[in-house]
Design a protein around this motif. Structure first.
Motif, PDB file in Angstrom:
ATOM      1  N   HIS A  14      -1.607 100.792   8.100  1.00  0.00           N
ATOM      2  CA  HIS A  14      -0.536 101.267   7.220  1.00  0.00           C
ATOM      3  C   HIS A  14       0.817 101.153   7.925  1.00  0.00           C
ATOM      4  CE1 HIS A  14       1.414 103.712   4.115  1.00  0.00           C
ATOM      5  NE2 HIS A  14       2.039 104.315   5.107  1.00  0.00           N
ATOM      6  N   ASN A  15       0.849 101.532   9.198  1.00  0.00           N
ATOM      7  CA  ASN A  15       2.104 101.447   9.949  1.00  0.00           C
ATOM      8  C   ASN A  15       2.535 100.006  10.162  1.00  0.00           C
ATOM      9  OD1 ASN A  15       3.274 104.143  11.196  1.00  0.00           O
ATOM     10  ND2 ASN A  15       1.053 104.379  11.140  1.00  0.00           N
ATOM     11  N   VAL A  72       1.887  97.457   8.143  1.00  0.00           N
ATOM     12  CA  VAL A  72       2.310  96.853   6.867  1.00  0.00           C
ATOM     13  C   VAL A  72       3.598  97.478   6.345  1.00  0.00           C
ATOM     14  CG1 VAL A  72       1.670  96.515   4.440  1.00  0.00           C
ATOM     15  CG2 VAL A  72      -0.044  96.205   6.257  1.00  0.00           C
ATOM     16  N   HIS A  73       3.713  98.813   6.468  1.00  0.00           N
ATOM     17  CA  HIS A  73       4.858  99.524   5.899  1.00  0.00           C
ATOM     18  C   HIS A  73       5.725 100.082   7.028  1.00  0.00           C
ATOM     19  CE1 HIS A  73       2.831  99.240   2.020  1.00  0.00           C
ATOM     20  NE2 HIS A  73       1.751  99.734   2.592  1.00  0.00           N
ATOM     21  N   HIS A  74       6.368  99.199   7.770  1.00  0.00           N
ATOM     22  CA  HIS A  74       7.152  99.649   8.914  1.00  0.00           C
ATOM     23  C   HIS A  74       8.590  99.155   8.794  1.00  0.00           C
ATOM     24  CE1 HIS A  74       8.014  95.918  11.129  1.00  0.00           C
ATOM     25  NE2 HIS A  74       6.910  95.470  10.566  1.00  0.00           N
ATOM     26  N   ASP A  75       9.448  99.771   9.596  1.00  0.00           N
ATOM     27  CA  ASP A  75      10.833  99.308   9.690  1.00  0.00           C
ATOM     28  C   ASP A  75      11.312  99.355  11.134  1.00  0.00           C
ATOM     29  OD1 ASP A  75      10.982 101.998  10.106  1.00  0.00           O
ATOM     30  OD2 ASP A  75      12.391 102.411   8.469  1.00  0.00           O
TER      31      ASP A  75
END
Length: 321
Positions: A128-129, A131-134
Motif C-alpha cells: 500500500h505504501n 503504490v500510494h506514496h508521495d
C-alpha cells in the motif's frame, strides 16, 4: 543525557535481524544433526537462545510501542527503516521451523499462525505504501526491500505442515514474483543512482536469501522432489554467495552498525540449502560447501554478538539518527 528507558524510544526493528541469524544457525545445526547426531544438543541450545532473545526483544519493542508510539509511527513511515519491521514476523516463522524440527508441533503451529498473519498484514501494508506514496525516491531502495515482500517465501517451510497447500502456494507466489520485481528495482538503483549509505551496504548480502530460501521452500511444497527449477534457485543462491565473498574487502572497510546482522540470515539460508542439496543429490561437494559456510556463519555470529555488545556498552545503539 538520555536514560535507559528513554533510549528504548530509538530501539530499531533491525535488531530482529539478530533473531533471524541466530535462528538460521539453529536450523542449520538441526540439519547437520541428521547426519551427525552429536550436534543435536548444540542445535537445541541454539533454539533456546534464539527463543529467549526473541522474547526479550519482543518485550522491549512492545514497551516501545506502548510508551513511545510516535517513534514507532515514525519508523513505520521511514522509507528505509519500515522495511526492517517485517523481520519480526520472519523471526517468528523461522522459530516455527526450528520448533517443528524438534517435534514441538503445537508451539510451531502457534508461532506459524502468528507469524503468517503478521507477515501478510505487513506485506500489504508495504505494498500500500509503495503504490500510494508521495515520498519514495530511487535512493530509498536497497536490498532491505526484500525483507517485507520476499519474507513470504519463508511461510511454506513450516506452513506445509500447518495449513492447506493452496495457502502456502499463495505466500510462495507473492514472495517469488515480487523477488524478481524488487531485484530489478534494486539493481537499477545500485548501478545507475547514488551509492547507498555505508550502514546499508551490508544489506547487499540479502541478495543471497531469496533464492536460497526459495529453494528450501520450493522443495517443501513439492514433497522434497529435486527438479530443475529447484536447482536453478540453489545455484543462483551459490552465485550470489560467491559475489558477496569476492566483495568482502569492500565490507571490511565499513564501521559497525546493526545492519551488519544482515550478513547472517542469508548465509544461514545458504548453509541450510546446501545441507538439503547434499541430502537430495547425494553429492558430497554440497556437504563441504555447507561445512565451510556453516563455520563462517558461526564465526560471524560470535563476532557480531561481540561488536553489538561493545556498541551497547558504549551507548552507540538506540540513538536518534
Amino acid at each position: 543525557m538520555i536514560n535507559g528507558l528513554q533510549r528504548i524510544a530509538y530501539f530499531p526493528a533491525s535488531f530482529f535481524g539478530m533473531i533471524m541469524g541466530v535462528t538460521g544457525l539453529s536450523i542449520a545445526f538441526l540439519q547437520l544433526s541428521k547426519t551427525a547426531p552429536i550436534f543435536t544438543n548444540v542445535a537445541i541450545g541454539n533454539v533456546i537462545i534464539a527463543a529467549v532473545l526473541m522474547v526479550v526483544l519482543l518485550g522491549v519493542y512492545l514497551y516501545k510501542t506502548i510508551r513511545f508510539f510516535p517513534e514507532v509511527k515514525a519508523e513505520m513511515k521511514h522509507p528505509v527503516k519500515m522495511n526492517f519491521i517485517p523481520a519480526i514476523s520472519i523471526s517468528l516463522l523461522l522459530l516455527s521451523v526450528a520448533f517443528y524440527a524438534l517435534d514441538l508441533v503445537q508451539i510451531s503451529q502457534r508461532l506459524w499462525i502468528i507469524g503468517a498473519v503478521m507477515q501478510i498484514s505487513l506485506t500489504y501494508w508495504v505494498l500500500h505504501n509503495w503504490v500510494h506514496h508521495d515520498f519514495f525516491t530511487p535512493e530509498h531502495s536497497s536490498p532491505a526491500w526484500f525483507i517485507p515482500i520476499v519474507g513470504n517465501i519463508v511461510v511454506p517451510i513450516a506452513g506445509v505442515h500447518h495449513a492447506p497447500m493452496e495457502l502456502n502456494w499463495f505466500f510462495f507466489s507473492i514472495g517469488l514474483v515480487f523477488w524478481l520485481v524488487v531485484k530489478s528495482v534494486v539493481i537499477n538503483r545500485i548501478i545507475f543512482h547514488a551509492p547507498m549509505q555505508a550502514r546499508l551496504i551490508p544489506t547487499l548480502f540479502i541478495f543471497i536469501a531469496p533464492p536460497a530460501v526459495g529453494f528450501i521452500s520450493y522443495l517443501a511444497l513439492n514433497d522434497n522432489q529435486l527438479n530443475q527449477f529447484a536447482m536453478v534457485l540453489y545455484f543462483f543462491g551459490i552465485a550470489m554467495t560467491l559475489l558477496m565473498l569476492v566483495s568482502l574487502h569492500k565490507f571490511a572497510k565499513l564501521d559497525f552498525a546493526l545492519s551488519w546482522w544482515a550478513y547472517t540470515f542469508p548465509v544461514a539460508a545458504m548453509v541450510i540449502a546446501s545441507y538439503i542439496m547434499a541430502a537430495h543429490s547425494g553429492q558430497i561437494g554440497f556437504q563441504y560447501i555447507a561445512y565451510f559456510l556453516h563455520t563462517l556463519l558461526m564465526l560471524l555470529i560470535v563476532y557480531l554478538a561481540y561488536k553489538t555488545g561493545q556498541a551497547v556498552k558504549n551507548k552507540q545503539i538506540c540513538v536518534d539518527h
